[in-house]
Design a protein around this motif. Structure first.
Motif, short mmCIF file in Angstrom:
data_model
loop_
_atom_site.label_atom_id
_atom_site.label_comp_id
_atom_site.label_asym_id
_atom_site.label_seq_id
_atom_site.Cartn_x
_atom_site.Cartn_y
_atom_site.Cartn_z
N GLU A 18 1.11 -14.20 10.62
CA GLU A 18 -0.27 -14.33 9.11
C GLU A 18 -0.67 -12.12 9.31
OE1 GLU A 18 -3.90 -15.67 9.01
OE2 GLU A 18 -4.30 -15.47 6.98
N LEU A 19 0.70 -11.31 8.65
CA LEU A 19 0.35 -10.15 9.13
C LEU A 19 -0.34 -9.58 7.77
CD1 LEU A 19 4.09 -9.39 10.35
CD2 LEU A 19 2.39 -10.09 11.23
N PHE A 20 -0.95 -7.99 7.77
CA PHE A 20 -1.62 -7.56 6.64
C PHE A 20 -0.93 -6.46 6.85
CE2 PHE A 20 -4.80 -11.10 5.68
CZ PHE A 20 -5.09 -11.61 6.94
N PHE A 21 -0.83 -5.95 5.84
CA PHE A 21 0.60 -5.09 6.12
C PHE A 21 -0.80 -3.91 5.09
CE2 PHE A 21 4.29 -5.05 7.09
CZ PHE A 21 4.78 -7.16 6.64
N GLY A 22 -0.36 -2.40 5.64
CA GLY A 22 -1.51 -0.99 4.67
C GLY A 22 -0.52 -0.75 3.35
N GLU A 23 -0.61 0.10 2.90
CA GLU A 23 -0.36 0.53 1.60
C GLU A 23 1.45 1.95 2.71
OE1 GLU A 23 -2.53 -1.57 -0.85
OE2 GLU A 23 -0.34 0.37 -1.55
N GLY A 24 1.36 1.98 3.78
CA GLY A 24 2.43 2.74 3.96
C GLY A 24 2.17 4.05 4.40
N SER A 25 3.67 4.34 5.51
CA SER A 25 3.72 6.53 4.66
C SER A 25 5.08 6.34 4.55
CB SER A 25 3.29 6.76 6.20
OG SER A 25 1.89 6.67 6.66
#
Lengths: 115, 114
Positions: B102-109
């Motif tokens: 159960e990973l919650f991802f950021g919007e990324g760089s």
């Protein structure tokens, strides 16, 4: 070599149809399997997980697991245009010599649902 | 509840430079993992940190490094940038270990190396 294979698509289905997304994996050692959805320009989000052989249903989504065939699938019933996204299959494996698992992701299947 | 925050969102560097990316996990999440996403290779695992310790590492060269601070915030650094490092770098947080799935991802760089 641990690999997670998905048909890259694109898979195109009409609105209201069933979309079937497939994933195979190379190593029998895994115990847990996940489906993530990634909209264009956005980050992945978890939509389903399955640990046991058989089907697991959640709303319009059904995950199916067959460990003997090393196969996991995601069915989307009554597909909607808002389901158009890339679907990533992920498998949890422990690397050799490690006590900790990590997720290996497939490259994803692009799904388009047209009105 | 605030999600995973990554900064900067976009950056352009030239070959040979270095870059530092930052990730603030969801409050209460103790595990942070980093992934590189490219069209050709998909999501590739870089490393995972838990309680300031690197717990797992993917198959990337030593130019890629990271750390986690006592407040669970994490940074990753890429030194001596190469053209092939151009990618979306995603940070994911989870309450416990990342292998729970159960990973919650950021919007990324999104890094572009020229």
């Amino acid at each position: 070599q641990k690999e997670v294979e998905q048909n890259s698509g694109p898979l195109s289905v009409p609105e209201g149809a069933i979309a079937s997304l497939n994933c195979t994996y190379s190593d029998r050692g895994s115990q847990s399997f996940f489906w993530y959805r990634q909209y264009s320009g956005k980050s992945p989000e978890l939509i389903m997980f399955i640990y046991s052989n058989g089907d697991k249903e959640d709303g319009r989504f059904t995950a199916q697991l067959n460990k003997a065939s090393q196969y996991v699938s995601l069915l989307i019933r009554d597909s909607q245009p808002s389901d158009s996204a890339t679907y990533l299959c992920a498998v949890n494996w422990k690397d050799r010599g490690s006590t900790l698992g990590r997720l290996y992701f497939g490259r994803g299947t692009q799904l388009t649902v047209w009105p | 509840k605030a999600g995973v925050t990554q900064t900067p969102r976009y950056l352009i560097k030239t070959r040979g430079q270095q870059v530092t990316l930052s990730c603030s996990p969801i409050s209460g999440h103790r595990s942070v993992s980093w992934y590189q996403q490219t069209p050709g290779q998909g999501l590739q695992f870089l490393f995972e940190y838990f309680s300031e310790t690197q717990r797992n590492k993917g198959n990337f060269p030593g130019r890629f490094s990271g750390r986690q601070f006592s407040n669970s915030r994490s940074e990753m650094n890429v030194s001596t940038l190469e053209l092939g490092d151009s990618a979306l770098y995603l940070c994911a947080s989870s309450r416990l270990r990342t292998d729970t799935g159960e990973l919650f991802f950021g919007e990324g760089s999104r890094l572009t190396v020229l």
